[in-house]
Design a protein around this motif. Structure first.
Motif, mmCIF file in Angstrom:
data_model
loop_
_atom_site.group_PDB
_atom_site.id
_atom_site.type_symbol
_atom_site.label_atom_id
_atom_site.label_comp_id
_atom_site.label_asym_id
_atom_site.label_seq_id
_atom_site.Cartn_x
_atom_site.Cartn_y
_atom_site.Cartn_z
ATOM 1 N N UNK A 60 -26.805 -18.157 12.172
ATOM 2 C CA UNK A 60 -27.038 -18.330 13.596
ATOM 3 C C UNK A 60 -28.343 -19.049 13.899
ATOM 4 N N UNK A 61 -29.308 -19.031 12.968
ATOM 5 C CA UNK A 61 -30.582 -19.683 13.232
ATOM 6 C C UNK A 61 -30.385 -21.165 13.494
ATOM 7 N N UNK A 62 -29.593 -21.803 12.636
ATOM 8 C CA UNK A 62 -29.367 -23.245 12.796
ATOM 9 C C UNK A 62 -28.577 -23.534 14.055
ATOM 10 N N UNK A 63 -27.600 -22.686 14.366
ATOM 11 C CA UNK A 63 -26.808 -22.893 15.575
ATOM 12 C C UNK A 63 -27.694 -22.767 16.806
ATOM 13 N N UNK A 64 -28.556 -21.757 16.840
ATOM 14 C CA UNK A 64 -29.444 -21.574 17.993
ATOM 15 C C UNK A 64 -30.393 -22.757 18.139
ATOM 16 N N UNK A 65 -30.846 -23.304 17.028
ATOM 17 C CA UNK A 65 -31.741 -24.450 17.101
ATOM 18 C C UNK A 65 -31.019 -25.715 17.562
ATOM 19 N N UNK A 66 -29.723 -25.829 17.288
ATOM 20 C CA UNK A 66 -28.995 -27.053 17.611
ATOM 21 C C UNK A 66 -28.281 -27.032 18.957
ATOM 22 N N UNK A 118 -22.849 -31.543 8.256
ATOM 23 C CA UNK A 118 -23.691 -32.418 7.440
ATOM 24 C C UNK A 118 -25.039 -31.760 7.166
ATOM 25 N N UNK A 119 -25.632 -31.112 8.166
ATOM 26 C CA UNK A 119 -26.913 -30.446 7.939
ATOM 27 C C UNK A 119 -26.745 -29.250 7.001
ATOM 28 N N UNK A 120 -25.587 -28.571 7.044
ATOM 29 C CA UNK A 120 -25.319 -27.466 6.124
ATOM 30 C C UNK A 120 -25.198 -27.941 4.687
ATOM 31 N N UNK A 121 -24.527 -29.057 4.492
ATOM 32 C CA UNK A 121 -24.418 -29.634 3.141
ATOM 33 C C UNK A 121 -25.799 -30.015 2.634
ATOM 34 N N UNK A 122 -26.575 -30.668 3.477
ATOM 35 C CA UNK A 122 -27.929 -31.081 3.103
ATOM 36 C C UNK A 122 -28.799 -29.863 2.791
ATOM 37 N N UNK A 170 -26.668 -25.384 26.552
ATOM 38 C CA UNK A 170 -25.580 -24.999 27.461
ATOM 39 C C UNK A 170 -24.424 -25.990 27.461
ATOM 40 N N UNK A 171 -24.694 -27.246 27.167
ATOM 41 C CA UNK A 171 -23.629 -28.254 27.152
ATOM 42 C C UNK A 171 -22.679 -28.067 25.975
ATOM 43 N N UNK A 172 -23.148 -27.417 24.918
ATOM 44 C CA UNK A 172 -22.320 -27.264 23.725
ATOM 45 C C UNK A 172 -21.926 -25.815 23.445
ATOM 46 N N UNK A 173 -22.157 -24.887 24.378
ATOM 47 C CA UNK A 173 -21.807 -23.479 24.150
ATOM 48 C C UNK A 173 -20.350 -23.308 23.736
ATOM 49 N N UNK A 174 -19.461 -23.994 24.404
ATOM 50 C CA UNK A 174 -18.027 -23.809 24.132
ATOM 51 C C UNK A 174 -17.668 -24.203 22.701
ATOM 52 N N UNK A 180 -27.067 -39.323 23.089
ATOM 53 C CA UNK A 180 -27.830 -38.151 22.676
ATOM 54 C C UNK A 180 -26.835 -37.162 22.096
ATOM 55 N N UNK A 181 -26.792 -37.079 20.783
ATOM 56 C CA UNK A 181 -25.722 -36.373 20.084
ATOM 57 C C UNK A 181 -25.702 -34.871 20.328
ATOM 58 N N UNK A 182 -26.858 -34.242 20.460
ATOM 59 C CA UNK A 182 -26.886 -32.800 20.644
ATOM 60 C C UNK A 182 -26.466 -32.366 22.049
ATOM 61 N N UNK A 183 -26.305 -33.322 22.964
ATOM 62 C CA UNK A 183 -25.804 -32.994 24.299
ATOM 63 C C UNK A 183 -24.309 -33.220 24.418
#
Length: 173
Positions: free
Chosen positions: A103-109, A35-39, A112-116, A21-24
């Motif tokens: 920040x919108x994309x960061x908040x959506x992605x 990659x999502x920013x380029x897209x 707590x596991x990826x805060x750092x 699960x990549x987002x975790x």
């Protein structure tokens, strides 16, 4: 796409990889974000640059052909100099938003596991000022951080515009 049973994990599994699960996972956040920013930006960038190229006088290309220039030489000697003002204006605008990473994309992605790994100035301000977590509701602190961020971006725009105006006479004002 990035969940354990998603399309990307199906491709990874078919190539012999392990499903994750990549987002975790903090290590996957930056590649997913880039990659999502380029897209996300490739369509708008294409429209802007294609319209700049369409604005170049066709007689310049014809003159270059008569002088014996091939496709590559036409790109180097006609197209690139023709779109330089557009490139510079877009660069100045991008420099002004250097510290605002969307920040919108960061908040959506993120979670707590990826805060750092995923935390940027805007999400930090959001979490300190508005989010329902311990230590939140520090409105004056988050306002000060946001103001400092805006001042730095403003200084960057002024500096980039001034440098651009002196180097090649293309600037916002």
């Amino acid at each position: 796409f990035t969940v354990n049973s998603g399309f990307i994990n199906d491709i990874i599994a078919s190539l012999g990889g392990v499903r994750v699960t990549m987002l975790n996972e903090a290590s996957y956040f930056v590649p997913i974000y880039v990659v999502s920013g380029i897209w996300q930006e490739i369509g708008w960038g294409s429209i802007i640059y294609l319209s700049a190229i369409a604005g170049i006088d066709q007689q310049l290309y014809e003159a270059a052909k008569i002088d014996g220039a091939g496709r590559f030489r036409q790109i180097i000697n006609v197209t690139i100099p023709g779109i330089i003002p557009t490139v510079i204006i877009l660069l100045i605008l991008r420099i002004g938003g250097l510290l605002n990473v969307g920040y919108e994309k960061v908040i959506l992605l993120y979670n707590e596991a990826t805060y750092e790994t995923a935390d940027v100035i805007s999400t930090y301000v959001y979490r300190r000022g508005l989010a329902a977590e311990s230590g939140a509701n520090q409105w004056s602190y988050s306002t000060a951080i946001g103001l400092f961020n805006s001042v730095i971006n403003f200084v960057l725009i002024i500096a980039a515009n001034r440098i651009s105006g002196k180097v090649n006479e293309t600037s916002l004002w």
